[in-house]
Design a protein around this motif. Structure first.
Motif, PDB file in Angstrom:
ATOM      1  N   THR A   1       0.445  -1.390   0.465  1.00 26.76           N
ATOM      2  CA  THR A   1       0.030   0.045  -0.090  1.00 26.76           C
ATOM      3  C   THR A   1       1.125   1.164  -0.310  1.00 26.76           C
ATOM      4  N   ILE A   2       1.778   1.128   0.336  1.00 24.47           N
ATOM      5  CA  ILE A   2       2.508   3.000   1.209  1.00 24.47           C
ATOM      6  C   ILE A   2       3.753   2.570   0.080  1.00 24.47           C
ATOM      7  N   HIS A   3       3.621   1.885  -0.894  1.00 28.71           N
ATOM      8  CA  HIS A   3       4.610   1.607  -2.325  1.00 28.71           C
ATOM      9  C   HIS A   3       3.667   2.373  -2.881  1.00 28.71           C
ATOM     10  N   ALA A   4       2.667   1.882  -3.205  1.00 31.65           N
ATOM     11  CA  ALA A   4       1.935   2.215  -4.533  1.00 31.65           C
ATOM     12  C   ALA A   4       2.229   3.430  -5.106  1.00 31.65           C
ATOM     13  N   PRO A   5       2.131   4.195  -3.968  1.00 30.35           N
ATOM     14  CA  PRO A   5       2.349   5.990  -4.857  1.00 30.35           C
ATOM     15  C   PRO A   5       3.918   5.769  -5.628  1.00 30.35           C
ATOM     16  N   GLY A   6       4.870   4.804  -5.516  1.00 34.29           N
ATOM     17  CA  GLY A   6       6.006   4.941  -6.057  1.00 34.29           C
ATOM     18  C   GLY A   6       6.322   6.532  -5.672  1.00 34.29           C
ATOM     19  N   PRO A   7       7.520   7.099  -6.675  1.00 33.56           N
ATOM     20  CA  PRO A   7       7.721   7.963  -6.312  1.00 33.56           C
ATOM     21  C   PRO A   7       7.134   9.131  -7.588  1.00 33.56           C
ATOM     22  N   TYR A   8       6.151   9.392  -6.971  1.00 34.75           N
ATOM     23  CA  TYR A   8       5.891  10.567  -7.314  1.00 34.75           C
ATOM     24  C   TYR A   8       4.829  11.474  -6.281  1.00 34.75           C
ATOM     25  N   HIS A   9       4.794  12.547  -6.694  1.00 39.16           N
ATOM     26  CA  HIS A   9       3.830  14.033  -6.081  1.00 39.16           C
ATOM     27  C   HIS A   9       2.229  13.596  -6.468  1.00 39.16           C
ATOM     28  N   TRP A  10       1.821  12.803  -5.414  1.00 38.92           N
ATOM     29  CA  TRP A  10       0.056  13.062  -6.144  1.00 38.92           C
ATOM     30  C   TRP A  10      -0.585  14.516  -4.594  1.00 38.92           C
ATOM     31  N   PRO A  11      -0.981  15.349  -5.718  1.00 40.91           N
ATOM     32  CA  PRO A  11      -1.386  16.431  -5.293  1.00 40.91           C
ATOM     33  C   PRO A  11      -3.061  15.988  -4.555  1.00 40.91           C
ATOM     34  N   ALA A  12      -3.363  14.785  -4.592  1.00 36.31           N
ATOM     35  CA  ALA A  12      -4.493  14.110  -4.315  1.00 36.31           C
ATOM     36  C   ALA A  12      -5.339  12.289  -4.176  1.00 36.31           C
ATOM     37  N   LEU A  13      -5.034  11.651  -3.359  1.00 39.86           N
ATOM     38  CA  LEU A  13      -4.552  10.482  -3.890  1.00 39.86           C
ATOM     39  C   LEU A  13      -5.901   9.249  -2.926  1.00 39.86           C
ATOM     40  N   ARG A  14      -6.080   8.899  -3.022  1.00 36.77           N
ATOM     41  CA  ARG A  14      -6.518   7.494  -2.348  1.00 36.77           C
ATOM     42  C   ARG A  14      -6.606   6.079  -2.220  1.00 36.77           C
ATOM     43  N   VAL A  15      -5.882   5.747  -1.673  1.00 34.81           N
ATOM     44  CA  VAL A  15      -5.057   3.891  -1.936  1.00 34.81           C
ATOM     45  C   VAL A  15      -6.712   3.150  -1.041  1.00 34.81           C
ATOM     46  N   ARG A  16      -7.060   2.161  -1.983  1.00 38.99           N
ATOM     47  CA  ARG A  16      -7.853   1.205  -1.104  1.00 38.99           C
ATOM     48  C   ARG A  16      -6.633  -0.022  -1.189  1.00 38.99           C
ATOM     49  N   ALA A  17      -6.935  -0.614  -0.206  1.00 40.24           N
ATOM     50  CA  ALA A  17      -6.469  -2.171  -0.263  1.00 40.24           C
ATOM     51  C   ALA A  17      -7.083  -2.741   0.774  1.00 40.24           C
ATOM     52  N   LYS A  18      -7.075  -4.533   0.749  1.00 44.59           N
ATOM     53  CA  LYS A  18      -7.269  -5.806   0.497  1.00 44.59           C
ATOM     54  C   LYS A  18      -6.837  -6.752   0.660  1.00 44.59           C
ATOM     55  N   ALA A  19      -6.617  -7.535   1.463  1.00 45.59           N
ATOM     56  CA  ALA A  19      -5.715  -9.061   1.480  1.00 45.59           C
ATOM     57  C   ALA A  19      -6.872 -10.220   0.880  1.00 45.59           C
ATOM     58  N   MET A  20      -7.354 -10.862   0.489  1.00 40.67           N
ATOM     59  CA  MET A  20      -8.428 -11.806   0.265  1.00 40.67           C
ATOM     60  C   MET A  20      -8.173 -12.917   0.697  1.00 40.67           C
ATOM     61  N   ALA A  21      -9.227 -13.563   1.641  1.00 41.22           N
ATOM     62  CA  ALA A  21      -8.410 -15.107   1.725  1.00 41.22           C
ATOM     63  C   ALA A  21      -8.688 -16.396   0.806  1.00 41.22           C
ATOM     64  N   THR A  22      -8.216 -17.586   0.425  1.00 37.98           N
ATOM     65  CA  THR A  22      -8.500 -17.923  -0.769  1.00 37.98           C
ATOM     66  C   THR A  22      -7.820 -19.210  -0.281  1.00 37.98           C
ATOM     67  N   ASN A  23      -7.985 -20.649  -0.900  1.00 34.44           N
ATOM     68  CA  ASN A  23      -8.185 -22.690  -0.598  1.00 34.44           C
ATOM     69  C   ASN A  23      -6.524 -22.309  -1.275  1.00 34.44           C
ATOM     70  N   LEU A  24      -5.408 -21.637  -1.008  1.00 35.42           N
ATOM     71  CA  LEU A  24      -4.093 -21.704  -1.614  1.00 35.42           C
ATOM     72  C   LEU A  24      -3.626 -21.790  -0.465  1.00 35.42           C
ATOM     73  N   PRO A  25      -2.278 -22.676  -0.520  1.00 32.32           N
ATOM     74  CA  PRO A  25      -1.224 -22.758   0.733  1.00 32.32           C
ATOM     75  C   PRO A  25      -0.923 -20.823   1.184  1.00 32.32           C
ATOM     76  N   PRO A  26      -0.804 -20.594   2.195  1.00 39.05           N
ATOM     77  CA  PRO A  26      -1.013 -18.935   2.700  1.00 39.05           C
ATOM     78  C   PRO A  26       0.338 -18.554   2.377  1.00 39.05           C
ATOM     79  N   HIS A  27       0.009 -17.668   1.120  1.00 33.29           N
ATOM     80  CA  HIS A  27       1.496 -17.004   1.034  1.00 33.29           C
ATOM     81  C   HIS A  27       1.894 -16.475   2.277  1.00 33.29           C
ATOM     82  N   GLY A  28       3.721 -15.598   1.277  1.00 35.72           N
ATOM     83  CA  GLY A  28       4.041 -14.630   2.136  1.00 35.72           C
ATOM     84  C   GLY A  28       5.278 -14.152   2.186  1.00 35.72           C
ATOM     85  N   ALA A  29       5.981 -14.393   3.153  1.00 32.18           N
ATOM     86  CA  ALA A  29       7.290 -13.455   2.720  1.00 32.18           C
ATOM     87  C   ALA A  29       7.949 -13.659   1.679  1.00 32.18           C
ATOM     88  N   PHE A  30       8.394 -12.630   0.672  1.00 32.52           N
ATOM     89  CA  PHE A  30       9.041 -12.396  -0.399  1.00 32.52           C
ATOM     90  C   PHE A  30       9.704 -11.252  -0.800  1.00 32.52           C
TER      91      PHE A  30
END
Lengths: 789, 156
Positions: free
Chosen positions: A345-374
């Motif tokens: 979420t925090i990296h989504a705006p990239g190295p740019y100047h956004w005079p106005a920005l709304r980031v909506r982020a969500k993580a969904m459950a699925t029946n895959l093995p848990p995804h993790g750190a990489f």
């Protein structure tokens, strides 16, 4: 703040001394967990679910197998809680009544002979009542989706929506006026971008050896686990709950670790708990080392993602405002997903100047093995979308990708989307100029424009500009409260660094010893680092998040400063020889014993973070980069190859140039794999290509020349000005490569991985298909592009 | 069980093993030479590489029976005592080893490559090492190490 870094010439920081454990590695003498054998050791194996979601109906044991020889562990054998704790307790150590993903552990087996285990695993037959599963973000968020995961009612960490692990809303600037901004914008540019799962593919699979020790009355006294891992104290905390033991009775030792990349951040808590359960019940040390197929099918991967952008742009290509919807597929259990989502979420705006920005982020459950750190931890996903989208905006507005960046890049004194003021004197305009010049970007563009029309090989060049935050997000470092110790042996005079920060190839041992040697004014070879053993080393935090050089390195610097202060009355000062250092240490030792100092993390006073509003200093410091990729797309074979790669980054002081280049080159190689080769094929939640034979990572013959360049602007946050470096190189390659492929072919592909079959489908299909946008940017059917000015 | 006699690092060894036991396991379990690593078990990653009669093989794909009478060189047979072989020294100095798990196989593959091409081109190095996967380095430092080793006296 800590004492300022000493001025003056450096003698080891900034040079490239030999890797501390290097001799053992090149001689084949380094001991990885599978190289270790304990007396009377047994071997463990895991019986896993064969379906994605369902109720366990029956478990039967093949009578042809001599089960009395085996130790069998089920959830009923767990002395404490049946949970692998990360942020929540939803993830079971062993399934009891239900399974929620393929390859979920249900039973554990141990036997003295490793060779008999595969047949025994196959000899446990489990029947299920199958329940409907969901396997993608879209299936999970559908209104009529089955509820495969629901938060505990008291669990405030999570959204209370069905199948939603976590949401964030990040608003900045004039976000409240976005509707007006969109209504008045010259252009509105929309786009959707996707990234697939990626396997860490460390060459050493996950593995541990566990022991359980009983008191005289037979009760469990303590457990000990050694193995491949990044974060020994994560495993300690998991064991505390599974075995209902206090922290000091759960001892964890990191053995030499053959690659990790995040894949040994959270998962060792699972395999470590399993082996310890088998050790407790069998009365033997138990080793579990997965083979490749089990490791790939059963352990974590990078989260698949979807980014949706809607951007208001002025006539001359300035971003006026934007909305970004960022979604991750979290797999079946929460594990570390909220933190991955946060970084994304925090990296989504990239190295740019956004005079106005709304980031909506969500993580969904699925029946895959848990995804993790990489490596990159959510940032490669959101940066991929943003950097592809920037090229799209350029195309719509009719300016070059370079000009698009130039009009929107952040500069010193600007605020990031979280409101953080850029203090580092980084000049991204100048970095962009340097990168495009040194990579020959402009000359290549001209050349390819000339040669492509008459060639079946279409060549192109593209780039990505990005930043990556070093250290834990927001208030994370304050919560970690890391502690570092240093002891000077009063007999030998050698300082020993005590940290739980682990070496798994990236150079922890070496850079921390360099920092200590530099501060102490003694040779690098005289400084040692202790093997991470939680009985001995303090908790300096997990070895993740590009935090070791900057955060832990700074604490090592502080301990060394305390050592200097302790030895000064005994006649040692900077400029003296090691013999004099040793003499002072011995003199100190006669009165006090070993010099024993520690330093605890203290949040810099000027850092503020609001977890609710997602405002403030998201990271102490950022690394900045411009990556340029050159590609060749063969229109006969539909294969895309990266033919040249240039990576420029500003990472603060480079502590060890050879290691630093190695980090960038290795990360870029993984990024090229992410873009062009590495595809996880899912069949109802099961990874179908769980072998190196058909999950393809780059070989030495697949990679282009990798040109690495650094800019060094010392940061006040790290030792001698160092910032984080490990994750950064994962962020840039995929968007740079797809931007180059668009330049080469005119096709705006929107998904990675991009394999020849995907290119074939797009190039031979009539009309639009998934994974790309229209050939002709002027008739952009998928996106609403309006010119209202 | 079959009796297998072969030469490992210039030393004659005799072991009792099931005939189809993997050479990798014979080396690691019977002879306690753990320098050869298992990365994939199917001949893709090359971390179990050893030299067998001078040829580079994946020891996970060679049965004990096939090793009868063969001369095997493992990473443990490359250094002279505690003195590093020039290839090892170059991997150490050039940053060719990061996590180290592929390193023994990579060094044996380099040894084999330099026997065949004492002054290899970059393409020969890339192709010669293509059977040995490294996830850490991006291979660049490994290429540097191989080129440096090719210019050392006393190699391979």
């Amino acid at each position: 703040m800590s004492e300022p870094t000493q001025p003056g010439p450096l003698f080891t920081v900034g040079s490239s001394p030999l890797r501390k454990e290097g001799v053992a590695k090149v001689m084949g003498q380094a001991k990885y967990v599978d190289d270790i054998t304990l007396p009377d050791m047994w071997f463990g194996a895991t019986v896993r679910s064969t379906i994605a979601r369902g109720r366990i109906v029956s478990i039967t044991f093949d009578p042809a197998i001599p089960w009395h020889e085996f130790t069998i562990v089920t959830a009923a054998d767990i002395p404490g809680e049946n949970t692998i704790v990360h942020l929540t307790k939803d993830h079971l150590c062993l399934a009891e009544t239900h399974v929620n993903h393929p390859n979920e552990p249900i039973l554990l087996l141990a036997h003295p002979d490793r060779a008999v285990l595969p047949a025994a695993v196959a000899g446990v037959q489990i029947t299920y009542e199958e329940l409907p599963g969901v396997f993608t973000i879209e299936e999970s968020e559908a209104p009529d989706a089955p509820a495969i995961w629901e938060p505990a009612p008291e669990d405030a960490l999570h959204s209370q929506e069905k199948n939603v692990f976590k949401t964030y809303l990040m608003e900045s600037g004039e976000a409240a006026s976005l509707e007006t901004i969109f209504a008045n914008a010259a252009y509105i540019v929309e786009g959707e971008y996707r990234t697939g799962a990626q396997e860490q593919l460390y060459i050493e699979n996950n593995g541990v050896i566990a022991e359980a020790f009983r008191a005289e009355d037979g009760s469990l006294e303590s457990v000990k686990v050694q193995g491949a891992m990044q974060c020994p104290y994560y495993l300690v905390h998991a064991l505390e709950l599974v075995f209902k033991l206090p922290e000091e009775k759960c001892r964890v030792i990191q053995t030499e670790t053959g690659g990790a990349f995040g894949g040994k951040e959270d998962f060792p808590s699972v395999i470590g708990s399993h082996a310890a359960l088998l050790a407790l019940k069998s009365g033997h040390p138990v080793k579990i080392c997965y083979d490749r197929a089990e490791d790939m099918a059963g352990t974590t991967k990078r989260h698949p993602s979807r980014s949706r952008h809607r951007t208001a742009v002025s006539k001359d290509g300035k971003i006026l405002g934007g909305e970004i919807d960022f979604a991750l597929d979290g797999g079946a259990y929460v594990t570390l997903t909220p933190v991955v989502l946060s970084r994304g979420t925090i990296h989504a705006p990239g190295p740019y100047h956004w005079p106005a920005l709304r980031v909506r982020a969500k993580a969904m459950a699925t029946n895959l093995p848990p995804h993790g750190a990489f490596r990159g931890f959510g940032a490669p996903q959101s940066i991929f979308g943003t950097e592809r989208h920037m090229d799209k905006i350029a195309r719509v507005v009719g300016i070059t990708p370079e000009e698009m960046r130039r009009r929107n890049l952040l500069a010193v004194g600007d605020r990031t989307a979280t409101g953080q003021i850029i203090h580092d004197t980084v000049d991204m305009q100048q970095m962009l100029t340097r990168a495009l010049t040194e990579s020959g970007y402009h000359a290549k563009r001209e050349e390819f424009a000339r040669t492509n029309p008459t060639s079946t090989i279409k060549r192109g060049v593209g780039f990505a500009t990005f930043l990556h935050g070093a250290g834990f997000t927001g208030s994370g470092e304050r919560r970690l409260n890391s502690l570092v110790k240093m002891i000077v042996d009063a007999k030998t005079g050698n300082p020993h660094i005590l940290v739980s920060s682990t070496e798994f190839g990236q150079g922890t041992n070496t850079i921390l010893c360099q920092v200590a040697a530099e501060v102490l004014g003694i040779p690098y070879d005289e400084v040692f680092i202790t093997q991470p053993d939680t009985k001995i080393v303090p908790n300096s935090g997990p070895t993740v998040a590009s935090r070791t050089a900057m955060i832990v390195g700074k604490l090592v610097e502080q301990t060394a400063i305390k050592i200097l202060a302790a030895l000064q009355p005994y006649g040692y000062e900077i400029g003296n020889t090691f013999e004099q250092f040793k003499k002072a240490a011995i003199a100190y030792g006669i009165e006090h014993g070993d010099v024993n100092v520690e330093a605890r993390y203290q949040s810099p006073g000027d850092i503020f973070w609001d977890d609710e509003a997602y405002r403030g200093e998201a990271y102490p410091a950022y690394a900045w980069a411009v990556y340029v990729a050159e590609v060749a797309v063969d229109t006969s074979t539909y294969s895309a190859t990266c033919t040249d790669f240039y990576a420029l980054q500003e990472v603060g002081k480079v502590l060890h140039p050879v290691l630093a280049k190695g980090q960038i080159e290795g990360g870029v190689a993984q990024g090229i794999g992410y873009a062009l080769y590495e595809k996880c094929v899912w069949q109802r939640g099961h990874m179908a290509n769980n072998q190196m034979t058909n999950y393809i990572m780059p070989t030495s013959a697949d990679l282009p020349p990798l040109h690495v360049a650094f800019e060094e602007i010392p940061s006040i946050h790290g030792p001698f000005g160092a910032k984080g470096i490990g994750e950064l190189p994962m962020d840039g390659p995929a968007p740079a490569i797809l931007n180059a492929i668009e330049a080469a072919t005119g096709i705006a592909f929107t998904e990675v991985p991009l394999l020849p079959e995907d290119i074939f489908e797009r190039m031979t299909a009539n009309g639009n298909t998934g994974g790309s946008e229209d050939l002709n940017p002027s008739i952009d059917r998928d996106t609403r592009v309006e010119s209202v000015a | 069980m079959t009796t297998i006699t072969f030469t490992v690092n210039n030393e004659s060894r005799t072991i009792e093993a099931p005939p189809m036991k993997r050479l990798l396991d014979v080396l690691r379990e019977d002879l306690h030479l753990t320098g050869a690593k298992e990365g994939c078990g199917e001949g893709e990653c090359g971390s179990c590489s050893v030299l067998m009669n001078g040829e580079l093989v994946n020891s996970c794909l060679v049965s004990a029976l096939q090793a009868e009478g063969a001369a095997i060189t493992t990473i443990e047979g490359i250094a002279v005592g505690q003195k590093l072989h020039p290839i090892q020294q170059c991997f150490l100095e050039k940053g060719g080893a990061q996590c180290g798990i592929c390193t023994p196989g990579m060094i044996l593959a380099t040894h084999h490559l330099l026997e065949k091409y004492p002054q290899p081109t970059l393409l020969q190095i890339q192709e010669g090492l293509a059977g040995n996967l490294c996830r850490c380095t991006g291979y660049t430092r490994i290429f540097d190490a191989v080129q440096a080793a090719a210019n050392q006296p006393g190699k391979p």
